[in-house]
Design a protein around this motif. Structure first.
Motif: not given
Length: 130
Positions: A3-15, A109-125
């Motif tokens: 999830a962290f790797e997905t967030l990192r990649i999505a963050n570069t795309a957002l920028g 699309a990058s926002v949606q990927v970020t949201k999905s990765a955050q949801d996955t991380y929250t579910a794992a927590l």
């Protein structure tokens, strides 16, 4: 991929998409900028992207359009030269609008990927908290 790797990649795309949107906004806003023939035309900015080897994307730099622009006959314009010409930027509005749609969709699309990765991380927590 974590999830962290997905967030990192999505963050570069957002920028990258934000920079692209900003450049397009400037180009569109100045598409009708009139200058006298002894000045350079407004120079449209084009973003150059560079893919990262480990995923994601960087803004490698910027390219600008031709400073010559295009000469338009407009004898009534206050900036017209003795022959009645003014200088306008060489900006293709249909291309700019097409790129604007692509940049908006990429940002969304990058926002949606970020949201999905955050949801996955929250579910794992939440699973770990039980």
């Amino acid at each position: 991929m974590s999830a962290f790797e997905t967030l990192r990649i999505a963050n570069t795309a957002l920028g990258a998409h934000q920079v692209w949107l900003d450049a397009l906004a400037g180009n569109i806003a100045n598409a009708n900028t009139v200058r006298s023939t002894d000045q350079e035309a407004f120079r449209a900015t084009y973003v150059v992207f560079d893919p990262r080897g480990d995923g994601g994307v960087d803004v490698a730099g910027f390219a600008q359009s031709d400073p010559e622009g295009r000469m338009v006959h407009s004898p009534d314009h206050p900036l017209a030269d003795a022959d009645g010409y003014v200088r306008l930027p060489e900006i293709d509005m249909s291309a700019q609008m097409s790129q604007l749609v692509m940049a908006q969709r990429g940002y969304q699309a990058s926002v949606q990927v970020t949201k999905s990765a955050q949801d996955t991380y929250t579910a794992a927590l939440q699973i770990g908290a039980r």
